[in-house]
Design an enzyme around this catalytic site. Structure first.
Site, PDB file in Angstrom:
ATOM      1  CE  LYS A  12      -2.129   2.965   1.626  1.00 48.09           C
ATOM      2  NZ  LYS A  12      -1.795   4.298   1.120  1.00 48.09           N
ATOM      3  CD  GLU A  24      12.860   0.440   8.999  1.00 48.54           C
ATOM      4  OE1 GLU A  24      13.439   1.486   9.342  1.00 48.54           O
ATOM      5  OE2 GLU A  24      13.402  -0.672   9.035  1.00 48.54           O
ATOM      6  CB  CYS A  56      13.558   8.441   7.352  1.00 48.83           C
ATOM      7  SG  CYS A  56      14.453   7.208   6.422  1.00 48.83           S
ATOM      8  CD  GLU A 103      10.639  12.850  10.378  1.00 51.49           C
ATOM      9  OE1 GLU A 103       9.441  12.539  10.544  1.00 51.49           O
ATOM     10  OE2 GLU A 103      11.461  12.079   9.875  1.00 51.49           O
TER      11      GLU A 103
HETATM   12  P1  NAD Z   1       2.453   8.656   6.644  1.00 54.27           P
HETATM   13  O1  NAD Z   1       2.603   8.052   7.981  1.00 54.27           O
HETATM   14  O2  NAD Z   1       1.456   9.754   6.491  1.00 54.27           O
HETATM   15  O3  NAD Z   1       2.031   7.556   5.556  1.00 54.27           O
HETATM   16  C1  NAD Z   1       2.776   6.376   5.335  1.00 54.27           C
HETATM   17  C2  NAD Z   1       1.857   5.307   4.751  1.00 54.27           C
HETATM   18  O4  NAD Z   1       0.835   4.982   5.686  1.00 54.27           O
HETATM   19  C3  NAD Z   1       1.138   5.734   3.477  1.00 54.27           C
HETATM   20  O5  NAD Z   1       1.034   4.621   2.627  1.00 54.27           O
HETATM   21  C4  NAD Z   1      -0.228   6.136   3.980  1.00 54.27           C
HETATM   22  O6  NAD Z   1      -1.247   6.043   3.005  1.00 54.27           O
HETATM   23  C5  NAD Z   1      -0.442   5.120   5.079  1.00 54.27           C
HETATM   24  N1  NAD Z   1      -1.397   5.557   6.109  1.00 54.27           N
HETATM   25  C6  NAD Z   1      -1.624   6.827   6.551  1.00 54.27           C
HETATM   26  N2  NAD Z   1      -2.592   6.823   7.500  1.00 54.27           N
HETATM   27  C7  NAD Z   1      -2.988   5.527   7.653  1.00 54.27           C
HETATM   28  C8  NAD Z   1      -3.953   4.871   8.464  1.00 54.27           C
HETATM   29  N3  NAD Z   1      -4.732   5.545   9.312  1.00 54.27           N
HETATM   30  N4  NAD Z   1      -4.079   3.530   8.365  1.00 54.27           N
HETATM   31  C9  NAD Z   1      -3.314   2.822   7.502  1.00 54.27           C
HETATM   32  N5  NAD Z   1      -2.388   3.402   6.711  1.00 54.27           N
HETATM   33  C10 NAD Z   1      -2.218   4.726   6.777  1.00 54.27           C
HETATM   34  O7  NAD Z   1       3.922   9.125   6.216  1.00 54.27           O
HETATM   35  P2  NAD Z   1       4.314  10.040   4.987  1.00 54.27           P
HETATM   36  O8  NAD Z   1       3.891  11.444   5.297  1.00 54.27           O
HETATM   37  O9  NAD Z   1       3.840   9.399   3.742  1.00 54.27           O
HETATM   38  O10 NAD Z   1       5.921   9.940   5.018  1.00 54.27           O
HETATM   39  C11 NAD Z   1       6.749  10.742   5.786  1.00 54.27           C
HETATM   40  C12 NAD Z   1       7.222  10.024   7.032  1.00 54.27           C
HETATM   41  O11 NAD Z   1       7.834   8.780   6.690  1.00 54.27           O
HETATM   42  C13 NAD Z   1       8.291  10.783   7.808  1.00 54.27           C
HETATM   43  O12 NAD Z   1       7.999  10.746   9.191  1.00 54.27           O
HETATM   44  C14 NAD Z   1       9.570   9.994   7.532  1.00 54.27           C
HETATM   45  O13 NAD Z   1      10.562  10.114   8.512  1.00 54.27           O
HETATM   46  C15 NAD Z   1       9.042   8.612   7.439  1.00 54.27           C
HETATM   47  N6  NAD Z   1       9.975   7.747   6.709  1.00 54.27           N
HETATM   48  C16 NAD Z   1      10.662   6.787   7.406  1.00 54.27           C
HETATM   49  C17 NAD Z   1      11.584   5.971   6.752  1.00 54.27           C
HETATM   50  C18 NAD Z   1      12.346   4.913   7.516  1.00 54.27           C
HETATM   51  O14 NAD Z   1      12.828   3.975   6.894  1.00 54.27           O
HETATM   52  N7  NAD Z   1      12.520   5.018   8.823  1.00 54.27           N
HETATM   53  C19 NAD Z   1      11.794   6.109   5.391  1.00 54.27           C
HETATM   54  C20 NAD Z   1      11.087   7.090   4.713  1.00 54.27           C
HETATM   55  C21 NAD Z   1      10.168   7.906   5.377  1.00 54.27           C
END
Ligand code: NAD
Length: 501
Positions: free
Chosen positions: A184, A259, A293, A390
């Site tokens: 997803k 992650e 990240c 962040e």
């Molecule tokens: P996000 O948490 O908004 O979304 C991530 C995923 O979760 C997306 O696919 C989204 O559709 C899904 N999602 C959102 N709400 C949900 C829910 N209620 N139920 C199920 N799924 C849901 O994150 P983002 O804004 O897309 O990405 C940015 C974040 O990702 C930053 O905090 C960044 O640090 C983190 N990140 C971490 C890593 C790592 O490996 N540690 C790598 C890249 C990004």
């Protein structure tokens, strides 16, 4: 956009976005999701959120495909994974172009990430037939051996900042360990993940082994967690969503790899090679417009060199070419989406209200139209909101420290623990600092290099579990211990074994 439609048709057989299920695209009929060009906020394309009913179809497809996949020899699975790498390389230009315009990142960066995804499949192709078990020298008359078995279906959530890179990083090891995957991707960047799903089948994997669902997390994402026969969740994204997903998974006793975000400390001592440290500091935070990240978003500089070093970083930052994703010669692009741009602007505002100053008086909000933020160096302290939360943008907070103990204390004064670095020519100190900073990845006189062969993951609120290296193959395997009695006249006991001595 005609070019996007053509690119999608090449790999998906259609120019419109839906979900990749069982060898074709299924269009949703939910809410309309608009995708935008970040450089001018014009509409790129739109699609409908996936229907909840898709979950059952995917569930069944994944179960059937996983059995077919597991029935192959490990060598055959490895060959197919290697072929996925070849397909990605063959379509690298198309994938790079699509990633560039959907993820709003410079074309060169997007293409480079695509090639690394090919490498990920090639790397895990090599592991597929090397996941052998162990024999344990137990103190009884048994032969005891340990087998690693596929779990079944793995559900993976990925964010928008590096869509195909993160998809490859998660999908390749899950397949190498013999599982099916439901992916997803972020609703903002589904296109290259769909293409990856199609290429995996083209390489010879069974239909349905990888399904890619295009839609919102709170709608179809939650439906997948609640209804599907999934054995593990791997979530890459923000800490808040990670906690939310963990709770939904806990209700079904499904384990998660998380992650999450970071607020990594990049520590510069006065005995470092300052030219390298300066270049490293720039790459650490400004690469990808800070939407990474592992960004070195807290720059900890020894007080003896603080003013000079921070001024050098700030003036070098002004040489970074910020441009639209398809503009030639740009180093970094715009912020991927409006919500993230507003979040950065809000934190910049809070930062200045709390007393952070902007080095060299750079204006963070670019004058040009679109979601552009100029590379910005804030000078502040570790208690400020900008040093604790962040930002996920091209904004670094420079913080002075006195000595080694002070640097370590500041680095660890964070809810996160994803990454960190130290710059020094004192080899003993470098290792002491690496030992004491609480982070899953740590660099000495370097920053940002990661590779799929090395374990990656966070301490503290940056998550748990590991999503690369050999470690992730264990994450995606069930462990079975088999006891074979070898004694001609075995002793039977009502205890857990025979007590000796
Ligand atoms: P996000 O948490 O908004 O979304 C991530 C995923 O979760 C997306 O696919 C989204 O559709 C899904 N999602 C959102 N709400 C949900 C829910 N209620 N139920 C199920 N799924 C849901 O994150 P983002 O804004 O897309 O990405 C940015 C974040 O990702 C930053 O905090 C960044 O640090 C983190 N990140 C971490 C890593 C790592 O490996 N540690 C790598 C890249 C990004």
């Amino acid at each position: 956009m005609e070019q996007l439609t053509q690119a999608m048709q090449t790999i998906l057989g259609t120019g419109t976005i839906g979900s990749w299920v069982n060898g074709s695209i299924i269009h949703g009929s939910g809410e309309t999701i608009n995708l935008y060009h970040a450089e001018d906020e014009s509409l790129l394309t739109a699609y409908q959120d996936a229907d909840a009913s898709i979950a059952a179809t995917i569930d069944e497809a994944a179960k059937v495909a996983q059995q077919q996949w597991w029935a192959l020899t490990a060598k055959e699975r490895g060959r197919i994974l290697y072929q996925v790498g070849a397909e990605i390389r063959h379509h690298a230009d198309t994938l790079g172009f699509v990633e560039c315009i959907n993820a709003n990142k410079p074309l060169n960066n997007a293409k480079a990430e695509v090639i690394i995804v090919a490498e990920m499949f090639e790397y895990y192709a090599g592991w597929a037939d090397k996941l052998h078990g162990e024999v344990i020298p137990v103190p009884t008359s048994h032969l005891n051996y340990v087998k690693y078995e596929a779990m079944g279906t793995i559900l993976q959530f990925t964010p928008w900042n590096a869509p195909i890179f993160t998809a490859g990083w998660q999908v390749a090891p899950a397949l190498a360990a013999g599982n099916a995957v439901i992916l997803k991707p972020s609703e903002l960047t589904p296109i290259t993940s769909l293409m990856l799903g199609a290429l995996i089948e083209k390489a010879g994997a069974p239909k349905g082994l990888v399904s890619v669902v295009s839609g919102y997390g709170h709608t179809v994402g939650q439906t997948l967690i609640a209804n599907n026969d999934i054995r593990k969740i791997c979530f890459v994204g923000s800490p808040n969503t990670g906690a939310h997903i963990s709770m939904a998974a806990a209700k079904r006793c499904i384990p998660c790899v998380l992650e999450l975000g970071g607020k990594s400390a990049n520590i510069v001592f006065d005995d470092a090679n300052l030219d390298s440290a300066m270049k490293g500091a720039m790459a650490a935070i400004f690469g990808g417009s800070g939407q990474s990240c592992v960004s070195g978003s807290r720059l900890l500089v020894q007080d003896t060199i603080f003013d000079k070093f921070v001024a050098a970083v700030a003036s070098a930052a002004q040489q970074i070419r910020v441009g639209a994703p398809l503009e030639s010669g740009c180093d970094i692009g715009p912020i991927q989406n409006r919500k993230q741009y507003d979040h950065i602007c809000r934190l910049l505002d809070i930062g200045t209200k709390e007393g952070a100053t902007i080095a060299q008086n750079v204006q963070p909000i670019a004058e040009r139209k679109g979601l552009f933020i100029n590379p910005t160096v804030l000078i502040g302290d570790n208690q400020m909101t900008v040093a604790q939360q962040e930002i996920f943008g091209p904004v670094v907070v420079a913080i002075p420290f006195k000595d080694e103990a002070d640097a370590i204390a500041i680095a660890n004064d964070s809810e996160f623990g994803l990454a960190g670095a130290v710059w020094t020519n004192d080899v003993a100190r470098a290792h002491r600092v690496a030992d004491q900073v609480k982070a899953g990845t740590f660099w000495i006189n370097s920053y940002k290099t990661i590779h799929v062969s090395s374990p990656f993951g966070g301490y503290r609120n940056s998550g748990h579990g590991r999503s690369s290296g050999l470690e992730v193959l264990r994450e995606y395997s069930e462990v079975k211990s088999v006891w074979v009695e070898t004694a001609p006249q075995p002793a039977f006991s009502f205890n857990y074994g025979t007590v000796e001595g």
